[in-house]
Motif scaffolding. Structure first.
Motif, PDB file in Angstrom:
ATOM      1  N   ASP A   1       0.819  -1.220   0.000  1.00 35.58           N
ATOM      2  CA  ASP A   1       0.000   0.000   0.000  1.00 35.58           C
ATOM      3  C   ASP A   1       0.852   1.269   0.000  1.00 35.58           C
ATOM      4  N   GLN A   2       2.186   1.124   0.107  1.00 35.38           N
ATOM      5  CA  GLN A   2       3.122   2.255   0.064  1.00 35.38           C
ATOM      6  C   GLN A   2       2.826   3.307   1.141  1.00 35.38           C
ATOM      7  N   GLN A   3       2.072   2.918   2.157  1.00 32.51           N
ATOM      8  CA  GLN A   3       1.635   3.823   3.224  1.00 32.51           C
ATOM      9  C   GLN A   3       0.762   4.950   2.665  1.00 32.51           C
TER      10      GLN A   3
ATOM     11  N   LEU B   1      -6.498   1.433  -1.437  1.00 29.74           N
ATOM     12  CA  LEU B   1      -7.824   1.232  -2.020  1.00 29.74           C
ATOM     13  C   LEU B   1      -7.730   0.527  -3.366  1.00 29.74           C
ATOM     14  N   VAL B   2      -6.761   0.910  -4.175  1.00 33.82           N
ATOM     15  CA  VAL B   2      -6.540   0.230  -5.464  1.00 33.82           C
ATOM     16  C   VAL B   2      -6.204  -1.242  -5.227  1.00 33.82           C
ATOM     17  N   ALA B   3      -5.334  -1.493  -4.234  1.00 36.59           N
ATOM     18  CA  ALA B   3      -4.921  -2.865  -3.940  1.00 36.59           C
ATOM     19  C   ALA B   3      -6.094  -3.716  -3.457  1.00 36.59           C
ATOM     20  N   VAL B   4      -6.912  -3.158  -2.580  1.00 32.31           N
ATOM     21  CA  VAL B   4      -8.055  -3.907  -2.055  1.00 32.31           C
ATOM     22  C   VAL B   4      -9.069  -4.189  -3.162  1.00 32.31           C
TER      23      VAL B   4
ATOM     24  N   THR C   1      -5.810  -9.599   4.988  1.00 34.99           N
ATOM     25  CA  THR C   1      -5.082  -9.366   6.234  1.00 34.99           C
ATOM     26  C   THR C   1      -4.000  -8.321   6.002  1.00 34.99           C
ATOM     27  N   GLY C   2      -3.197  -8.038   7.028  1.00 34.24           N
ATOM     28  CA  GLY C   2      -2.175  -6.994   6.953  1.00 34.24           C
ATOM     29  C   GLY C   2      -2.693  -5.729   7.608  1.00 34.24           C
ATOM     30  N   LEU C   3      -2.902  -4.663   6.791  1.00 34.42           N
ATOM     31  CA  LEU C   3      -3.487  -3.397   7.261  1.00 34.42           C
ATOM     32  C   LEU C   3      -2.586  -2.751   8.314  1.00 34.42           C
ATOM     33  N   THR C   4      -1.572  -2.043   7.838  1.00 28.75           N
ATOM     34  CA  THR C   4      -0.476  -1.589   8.686  1.00 28.75           C
ATOM     35  C   THR C   4      -0.755  -0.282   9.420  1.00 28.75           C
TER      36      THR C   4
ATOM     37  N   LYS D   1     -15.123   0.697   1.818  1.00 26.41           N
ATOM     38  CA  LYS D   1     -14.926  -0.529   1.034  1.00 26.41           C
ATOM     39  C   LYS D   1     -15.189  -1.767   1.896  1.00 26.41           C
ATOM     40  N   ILE D   2     -14.699  -1.769   3.126  1.00 27.19           N
ATOM     41  CA  ILE D   2     -14.926  -2.909   4.024  1.00 27.19           C
ATOM     42  C   ILE D   2     -16.416  -3.087   4.277  1.00 27.19           C
TER      43      ILE D   2
END
Length: 388
Positions: free
Chosen positions: A70-72, A78-81, A94-97, A108-109
């Motif tokens: 996500d590059q922070q 959002l693009v990745a999800v 999972t993840g979500l830093t 989105k969730i």
């Protein structure tokens, strides 16, 4: 229809359904580049270590992991999800830093039944009014590691402190948590840009204020820079350094003697004495030749949680709501000991105080110095959650 064909068609349908659920597809979205990439890397490595120990399976079904950086950046996340949900058709994410990234994903969730199991970010809004039945966090709500420090400072009668943190959701949550249980005077609250790497001006001012202690939260690579500059400014040993989630895992080796004497509050560090923790630390060090952070531990737990939940659903990840229900009630052996989700899908767990001490050969190491300062502790926002 020929009645003789019905058993064959039924068998074919069952085989097709079985094939659909023969694989669990996990999407990993985390910060894997930039100054705080160590956090996302530890998340990914912790998750993959658990998956390796589980034989590459979750709930008895073969698991594949599709990873995204996500590059922070909220927009990149959002693009990745969207890609993971729409093109890759993942069963869970999972993840979500970082907290600001997770907050940008809330709409989105809410638009999907796919479970999201974060292992670092724990923003207050997501634990409270914006909680969701398909959003889980295995780490903590961001305030709480600072709450335990606030209570400890109060218990030790530390009268005057200065706080320092980057100015973002997670940093402000930390200070809110500290204030909740700290009863002394906060002389100054210092907020720096998330990209700032030079703290000389702030540390010069800190020295002139002469507080009894400083509480600082700087995640990832920012933490290494901050702690080193704290020592270089001549403050080490003069103004005690209290922190949460700044001195983590492999970063401790990079900080070296600059971290010795720092006091930390958290639910887990490599100094946690449980058998599960010791086995995890040993396995992680053997595989990666570095000390795991709490972020790696929480992500390791996320995989073990998913394994337990998918065993409940007999490996079926297609029924998203049933999978979320299984995640909410799953039991597993956490590296931190007792663990369960509260009504908001955030942990109810114990929090401790650790100190960075000189270990074997002079290398710094984590020592638990006071256990269960907060016991079976829920976060302060759970009462605002009505999603479950």
């Amino acid at each position: 229809m020929n009645h003789a064909l019905k058993p064959l068609l039924l068998a074919s349908a069952l085989l097709t359904a079985s094939a659909v659920h023969a694989e669990v597809k996990v999407g990993f979205v985390g910060t894997l580049s930039g100054p705080s990439a160590d956090v996302g890397r530890d998340q990914l490595d912790g998750f993959m270590l658990a998956l390796e120990q589980l034989g590459g399976k979750l709930g008895g079904e073969t698991a594949t992991v599709v990873r995204e950086d996500d590059q922070q950046k909220p927009e990149a996340a959002l693009v990745a999800v969207n890609k993971l949900l729409e093109r890759d058709k993942v069963d869970v994410i999972t993840g979500l830093t970082f907290a600001n990234v997770l907050m940008a994903l809330q709409a989105k969730i809410a638009s999907t039944d796919v479970p999201f199991v974060g292992s670092v970010a724990g923003p207050s809004a997501a634990a409270g009014a914006q909680c969701k039945p398909n959003l889980f966090v295995t780490s903590w709500q961001s305030d709480v590691p600072a709450e335990v420090v606030g209570k400890y400072l109060t218990d030790k009668s530390v009268k005057r402190i200065v706080t320092m943190t980057p100015s973002f959701v997670g940093g402000r949550d930390k200070i809110a948590g500290l204030k909740r249980l700290y009863k002394g005077e906060i002389v100054d609250e210092v907020y720096t840009p998330l990209s700032q790497l030079d703290f000389s001006a702030e540390l010069t001012k800190l020295a002139s204020q002469k507080p009894d202690a400083v509480y600082a939260f700087y995640p990832g690579g920012l933490g290494v820079t901050f702690v080193r500059q704290y020592q270089q400014a001549g403050l080490l040993g003069k103004i005690p350094l209290y922190t949460s989630n700044t001195i983590e895992g492999n970063a401790l080796e990079a900080m070296g003697p600059a971290a010795v004497g720092a006091i930390l509050g958290d639910t887990w560090s490599p100094g946690h004495p449980s058998d599960e923790s010791r086995r995890f630390v040993e396995a992680f060090q053997k595989k990666h030749a570095r000390l795991p952070s709490a972020y790696a531990a929480f992500s390791y737990d996320a995989a073990m949680l998913l394994d337990a939940a998918l065993k409940t659903t007999k490996g079926n990840a297609a029924d998203r709501k049933a999978l979320s229900k299984a995640i909410a009630g799953a039991t597993f052996k956490s590296v931190r000991g007792d663990f369960r989700f509260g009504n908001n899908n955030f942990p109810v767990q114990n929090y401790h105080i650790y100190t960075v001490a000189r270990g074997t050969g002079g290398k710094p190491e984590f020592k638990m110095t006071e256990a269960n300062v907060l016991k079976a502790h829920p976060d302060a926002y759970a009462a605002q959650c009505v999603a479950r």
